[in-house]
Every structure is written in structure tokens, then in C-alpha cells.
Design a protein around this motif. Sequence first.
Motif, PDB file in Angstrom:
ATOM      1  N   GLU A  80      -0.117 -10.833   0.314  1.00 28.85           N
ATOM      2  CA  GLU A  80       1.320 -11.069   0.218  1.00 28.85           C
ATOM      3  C   GLU A  80       1.913 -10.428  -1.032  1.00 28.85           C
ATOM      4  OE1 GLU A  80       2.426 -15.138   0.584  1.00 28.85           O
ATOM      5  OE2 GLU A  80       1.515 -15.390   2.558  1.00 28.85           O
ATOM      6  N   ASP A  81       1.190 -10.474  -2.140  1.00 31.10           N
ATOM      7  CA  ASP A  81       1.670  -9.848  -3.368  1.00 31.10           C
ATOM      8  C   ASP A  81       1.804  -8.333  -3.200  1.00 31.10           C
ATOM      9  OD1 ASP A  81       1.734 -12.301  -4.550  1.00 31.10           O
ATOM     10  OD2 ASP A  81      -0.054 -12.026  -5.771  1.00 31.10           O
ATOM     11  N   ILE A  82       0.826  -7.730  -2.540  1.00 34.61           N
ATOM     12  CA  ILE A  82       0.891  -6.279  -2.309  1.00 34.61           C
ATOM     13  C   ILE A  82       2.119  -5.926  -1.482  1.00 34.61           C
ATOM     14  CG2 ILE A  82      -0.238  -4.349  -1.135  1.00 34.61           C
ATOM     15  CD1 ILE A  82      -2.926  -5.660  -1.892  1.00 34.61           C
ATOM     16  N   MET A  83       2.334  -6.666  -0.403  1.00 38.88           N
ATOM     17  CA  MET A  83       3.487  -6.381   0.453  1.00 38.88           C
ATOM     18  C   MET A  83       4.799  -6.650  -0.284  1.00 38.88           C
ATOM     19  SD  MET A  83       1.827  -5.196   2.887  1.00 38.88           S
ATOM     20  CE  MET A  83       3.285  -4.743   3.842  1.00 38.88           C
ATOM     21  N   LYS A  84       4.806  -7.636  -1.174  1.00 40.59           N
ATOM     22  CA  LYS A  84       5.992  -7.910  -1.975  1.00 40.59           C
ATOM     23  C   LYS A  84       6.309  -6.726  -2.878  1.00 40.59           C
ATOM     24  CE  LYS A  84       9.097 -10.612  -4.099  1.00 40.59           C
ATOM     25  NZ  LYS A  84      10.324 -11.113  -3.450  1.00 40.59           N
ATOM     26  N   ILE A  85       5.304  -6.191  -3.547  1.00 37.60           N
ATOM     27  CA  ILE A  85       5.518  -5.026  -4.422  1.00 37.60           C
ATOM     28  C   ILE A  85       6.029  -3.843  -3.612  1.00 37.60           C
ATOM     29  CG2 ILE A  85       4.342  -3.317  -5.869  1.00 37.60           C
ATOM     30  CD1 ILE A  85       2.453  -5.573  -6.758  1.00 37.60           C
ATOM     31  N   ILE A  86       5.416  -3.613  -2.453  1.00 38.49           N
ATOM     32  CA  ILE A  86       5.808  -2.475  -1.622  1.00 38.49           C
ATOM     33  C   ILE A  86       7.269  -2.593  -1.175  1.00 38.49           C
ATOM     34  CG2 ILE A  86       5.402  -1.391   0.632  1.00 38.49           C
ATOM     35  CD1 ILE A  86       2.411  -1.870   0.159  1.00 38.49           C
ATOM     36  N   SER A  87       7.747  -3.814  -1.018  1.00 38.20           N
ATOM     37  CA  SER A  87       9.140  -4.010  -0.588  1.00 38.20           C
ATOM     38  C   SER A  87      10.143  -3.479  -1.619  1.00 38.20           C
ATOM     39  CB  SER A  87       9.410  -5.494  -0.323  1.00 38.20           C
ATOM     40  OG  SER A  87       9.442  -6.245  -1.534  1.00 38.20           O
ATOM     41  N   PHE A  88       9.716  -3.314  -2.860  1.00 34.80           N
ATOM     42  CA  PHE A  88      10.586  -2.781  -3.910  1.00 34.80           C
ATOM     43  C   PHE A  88      10.549  -1.256  -3.967  1.00 34.80           C
ATOM     44  CE2 PHE A  88       9.949  -7.093  -5.461  1.00 34.80           C
ATOM     45  CZ  PHE A  88      11.171  -7.420  -6.027  1.00 34.80           C
ATOM     46  N   LEU A  89       9.584  -0.642  -3.302  1.00 34.43           N
ATOM     47  CA  LEU A  89       9.349   0.790  -3.457  1.00 34.43           C
ATOM     48  C   LEU A  89      10.118   1.606  -2.426  1.00 34.43           C
ATOM     49  CD1 LEU A  89       5.462   0.728  -3.995  1.00 34.43           C
ATOM     50  CD2 LEU A  89       7.276   0.479  -5.707  1.00 34.43           C
ATOM     51  N   PRO A  90      10.415   2.878  -2.741  1.00 40.15           N
ATOM     52  CA  PRO A  90      11.056   3.752  -1.745  1.00 40.15           C
ATOM     53  C   PRO A  90      10.117   4.001  -0.574  1.00 40.15           C
ATOM     54  CG  PRO A  90      10.325   5.012  -3.656  1.00 40.15           C
ATOM     55  CD  PRO A  90      10.153   3.570  -4.021  1.00 40.15           C
ATOM     56  N   LEU A 126      -4.064  -3.378   6.974  1.00 41.89           N
ATOM     57  CA  LEU A 126      -3.219  -3.058   5.827  1.00 41.89           C
ATOM     58  C   LEU A 126      -2.837  -1.581   5.840  1.00 41.89           C
ATOM     59  CD1 LEU A 126      -1.919  -3.909   3.125  1.00 41.89           C
ATOM     60  CD2 LEU A 126      -4.102  -3.370   2.015  1.00 41.89           C
ATOM     61  N   ALA A 127      -3.803  -0.727   6.153  1.00 37.69           N
ATOM     62  CA  ALA A 127      -3.541   0.712   6.180  1.00 37.69           C
ATOM     63  C   ALA A 127      -2.460   1.058   7.198  1.00 37.69           C
ATOM     64  CB  ALA A 127      -4.828   1.470   6.486  1.00 37.69           C
ATOM     65  N   LYS A 128      -2.497   0.402   8.359  1.00 34.31           N
ATOM     66  CA  LYS A 128      -1.489   0.662   9.388  1.00 34.31           C
ATOM     67  C   LYS A 128      -0.080   0.335   8.907  1.00 34.31           C
ATOM     68  CE  LYS A 128      -4.514  -0.100  13.395  1.00 34.31           C
ATOM     69  NZ  LYS A 128      -4.792  -0.993  14.556  1.00 34.31           N
ATOM     70  N   LYS A 129       0.017  -0.673   8.029  1.00 30.01           N
ATOM     71  CA  LYS A 129       1.334  -1.118   7.556  1.00 30.01           C
ATOM     72  C   LYS A 129       1.943  -0.177   6.525  1.00 30.01           C
ATOM     73  CE  LYS A 129       0.314  -6.070   8.160  1.00 30.01           C
ATOM     74  NZ  LYS A 129       0.137  -7.374   7.449  1.00 30.01           N
ATOM     75  N   ILE A 130       1.114   0.484   5.730  1.00 34.87           N
ATOM     76  CA  ILE A 130       1.674   1.196   4.574  1.00 34.87           C
ATOM     77  C   ILE A 130       1.391   2.693   4.545  1.00 34.87           C
ATOM     78  CG2 ILE A 130       1.558  -0.887   3.160  1.00 34.87           C
ATOM     79  CD1 ILE A 130      -0.845   0.265   1.757  1.00 34.87           C
ATOM     80  N   LEU A 131       0.440   3.194   5.350  1.00 31.91           N
ATOM     81  CA  LEU A 131       0.100   4.615   5.300  1.00 31.91           C
ATOM     82  C   LEU A 131       0.717   5.368   6.483  1.00 31.91           C
ATOM     83  CD1 LEU A 131      -2.058   3.367   3.346  1.00 31.91           C
ATOM     84  CD2 LEU A 131      -3.573   5.203   4.063  1.00 31.91           C
ATOM     85  N   TYR A 132       1.006   6.651   6.263  1.00 27.68           N
ATOM     86  CA  TYR A 132       1.588   7.488   7.311  1.00 27.68           C
ATOM     87  C   TYR A 132       0.621   8.609   7.663  1.00 27.68           C
ATOM     88  CZ  TYR A 132       4.687  10.767   9.675  1.00 27.68           C
ATOM     89  OH  TYR A 132       5.243  11.621  10.604  1.00 27.68           O
ATOM     90  N   GLU A 133       0.112   8.559   8.902  1.00 24.79           N
ATOM     91  CA  GLU A 133      -0.809   9.572   9.412  1.00 24.79           C
ATOM     92  C   GLU A 133      -1.857   9.961   8.367  1.00 24.79           C
ATOM     93  OE1 GLU A 133       1.464  12.848  10.856  1.00 24.79           O
ATOM     94  OE2 GLU A 133       2.299  11.727  12.560  1.00 24.79           O
ATOM     95  N   PRO A 134      -2.620   8.995   7.902  1.00 27.96           N
ATOM     96  CA  PRO A 134      -3.556   9.285   6.801  1.00 27.96           C
ATOM     97  C   PRO A 134      -4.785  10.064   7.248  1.00 27.96           C
ATOM     98  CG  PRO A 134      -3.875   7.038   7.559  1.00 27.96           C
ATOM     99  CD  PRO A 134      -2.681   7.578   8.324  1.00 27.96           C
ATOM    100  N   ASP A 135      -5.297  10.891   6.351  1.00 33.45           N
ATOM    101  CA  ASP A 135      -6.641  11.429   6.509  1.00 33.45           C
ATOM    102  C   ASP A 135      -7.622  10.334   6.090  1.00 33.45           C
ATOM    103  OD1 ASP A 135      -5.626  13.826   7.280  1.00 33.45           O
ATOM    104  OD2 ASP A 135      -6.247  14.952   5.500  1.00 33.45           O
ATOM    105  N   GLU A 136      -8.799  10.314   6.694  1.00 30.03           N
ATOM    106  CA  GLU A 136      -9.807   9.315   6.367  1.00 30.03           C
ATOM    107  C   GLU A 136     -11.050  10.003   5.805  1.00 30.03           C
ATOM    108  OE1 GLU A 136     -10.611   6.580   9.478  1.00 30.03           O
ATOM    109  OE2 GLU A 136      -8.493   6.234   9.956  1.00 30.03           O
TER     110      GLU A 136
END
Length: 422
Positions: A167-177, A196-206
Motif C-alpha cells: 500500500e505504501d508503494i502504491m501511495k508513493i506512485i500516486s504522487f508520481l507522473p 505488482l509489475a502489471k500495475k506499474i510497468l509498461y511493456e517491460p523487458d524481463e
Amino acid sequence: MKFTEFGFSDQLLEGIEAINYETATPVQEQVIPRIINGKDLIVSAQTGTGKTASYLLPILQRILTEEPSDHVKALVIVPTRELAIQISQNLEGFSYFTSVSSIAVYGGGDGNTYANERQALSHGADIVICTPGRMISHLNMGYAKIKHLKYLVLDEADRMLDMGFHEDIMKIISFLPKQRQNLLLSATMPPKIRELAKKILYEPDEIFISISKPPARIVQQVFVVYQTQKIALVQHLLKMHNFPSVLIFCSRKENVKQLARELKRAKFSAEEIHSDLEQNDREQVLSRFRSRQLSILVATDILARGIDIDNISLVINYDVPHDGEDYVHRVGRTARAETDGIAYTFVGETEQRKFGAIERLLGEPVPRGIVPEELGATPTFNPGAAKRSVGRKNNSDKKRRSKGRKPKGSSTNSAPSKQPQE
């Protein structure tokens, strides 16, 4: 691949050369070019593979090629203050000959520390390394200049989720562009990391640099004992060899405190590190351990993630790690920097099933160590029956005690009588 082949600026190469970095590790070879090219990444690699430098160096390079601004450009989120300090120190070395500014933001300091953090965030330090709770405290105040942030790094993401920071991570991300480059690094890759990766990453390489087994140069041994024999066994092994640097992992801070207390009582150069210690005390202990003023460090597994120290001669798993990945991670703290190392694991009577699962993951049994006869009788290793037979083991212990064969070192409050007392 040499670091001179990545196209880094002269100032950055000067810092790299000053700390004697020459050849990139496999994870660095794969990660650095992708970050420079702007890709989102999921990186699964154990500590000791060079993943900290794999993201710090390309982020530094990109910042050096961008227009200066008074906004924070990169945010690195980590689970513990020890890891924040460690990464900050690495960053200072890499960026020494550049104009890039940075600060570590973490809890536990005094009012002056908080004021320094506020000033850096409000004036736009280029790179901020932070723990979640402390960063949220600053973000809630509204002065942190993060609206133009370009790079977000989640390091030790698996450990952050284990510690309940989702929850803290998602809270911080909510402040970011929303438009930014995202990097997620983890020693393991359980399903919750994927979510978590699905929520915050865009077409990531693995990128997976998986160490499924400890390096061959690590001498491993397992000692099957009763829980009450562990302290005596630690003392016996430390007396048999003059190890200059020993790291002991415990799963619970209560075990850390008890073991450290008994080692000190037996005149060993030992200290403890756990969440009950003040920040300054932890930093002093780590500094003494790094400089070899302190020989033995007893630590909880979570805090030990921030201990990035080479030349550890012995690792002891006082408690069995949670799983095979954690086992490889722990024992991999020795035999770093192309040196040899030793790793001992103590398997208590209630930990056999867990260790059996670890051996199945490793694909082979770990060699058994010999428990000294003076410590008394030991359990038979039978992981398939361990969970079912706890009650029967207790009964057999009662019979043993009635025959005067109680295992030595059974007190939970003091060292065995044959060990030196303070």
C-alpha cells in the motif's frame, strides 16, 4: 564486457575507474543498455550479481545528458534504511566526479536529518533513495518536487512486499507522473511480484539471472540438531576455527538477541542488528563489521538484505531460511568477489520439512556436518515425518530425560555449562 564499452561520459567513467570497476557482470551487461534505451524492466537476480550498479550507472548517464532542473529526477525505493544507506554510498562513489546530487531518505533520524531531507526534496536532488514510510511523510507535506520525475526503481521488491509495503508503494506512485521509466528488481519472482509489475510497468523487458544453486566454491554443511542445541553448536564451530568475519542469520529478532547475548558472554566479538536498535546504533555496528573491528554479526534476515559486504568467511543459518531462494541468497553472502566461503545451516526438529523442500529445489542433498558428541543426542533427519511426529519427539525427549540423557545446552536462557561464562 568492459565498462568503457557502454558509452558512459568521461566524468562517470572516472568515478567507475576510481572504485576499480573494470568488467561488467552478466546482469550489468543485460540491464545497462536497456535502461539507457528507456525500457521498463523486471530484473530477477540475487544480491552479489551487481544489480545495484546495473541501474545506478545508466540512470546517472541519462541524467548527465539531460537539461538541469530543480526537480527530483529519479526515485529508488528500498525496504530498509540499511539498504538505503548502502545504495547511497555506492551512488556517491559512482557520481563523485559528476554534478549529480543525491540523498538517502529514511526514518529514525533527528529533527536536523528531517530538515536536510526536506531541503533536498524541495530543491530537487537529482536522485533520492528512500524507504516507503519516510517518503510518504514528505510527500504528504506537499513540498517534494517530484512532478517531473523520470525514473522509478523498486529494489528488493520481494522483500518490500514481504514486509507489508504494498500500500505504501502504491501511495508513493500516486504522487508520481504517469510518464516515467520503471525498474523492478527482485531476488525472487513470486506471483505477487508479477501482480505488482502489471500495475506499474509498461511493456517491460524481463531479465532473469537466476542462481538456482549456491556457487561451487561455497563449502556447505547442514547440522541436524534440537533447537536447544543451536547456541552450543555455534560456539563450538566458532572455537574450532578462527573466522575473521562471520554473519549469522536468524529468522526472529528474539533469537538474534539471545544468541548475541550468549556469544558475548562467551567472550566472542559479536554484536546484533535488528529492528529494535536505534538507527545510529545499527550504522555503528555495520561500520565496525565492515572494518573488521567486529568479527561476528548476528542479524535478522530482513535487515541483512542491506548488508552488502565482501569477504565474509562464514555464514551460519541459525534458523532454516523460508525457501530455497532465500537459502541461496543467504549462503551467497560468503564466497563473494571470487573468494571461497563456508556456509553452515542448523536444522531444528520442527524445521526438517522446510529444509527438505529446500534440498528438493536445489536438486541434491546438502552435506551433513558432524555434531560433537558432547552436545548430546540429536534428531534423525526425516523431513516427511517431521510435522506429524513433533508430539512423539516430545515424548521421546521425556524418556531421554528420565534416563539422564537430556541433550546438553537445553536452557533457553544461558549457555551450556561447559562453555566459558562472563
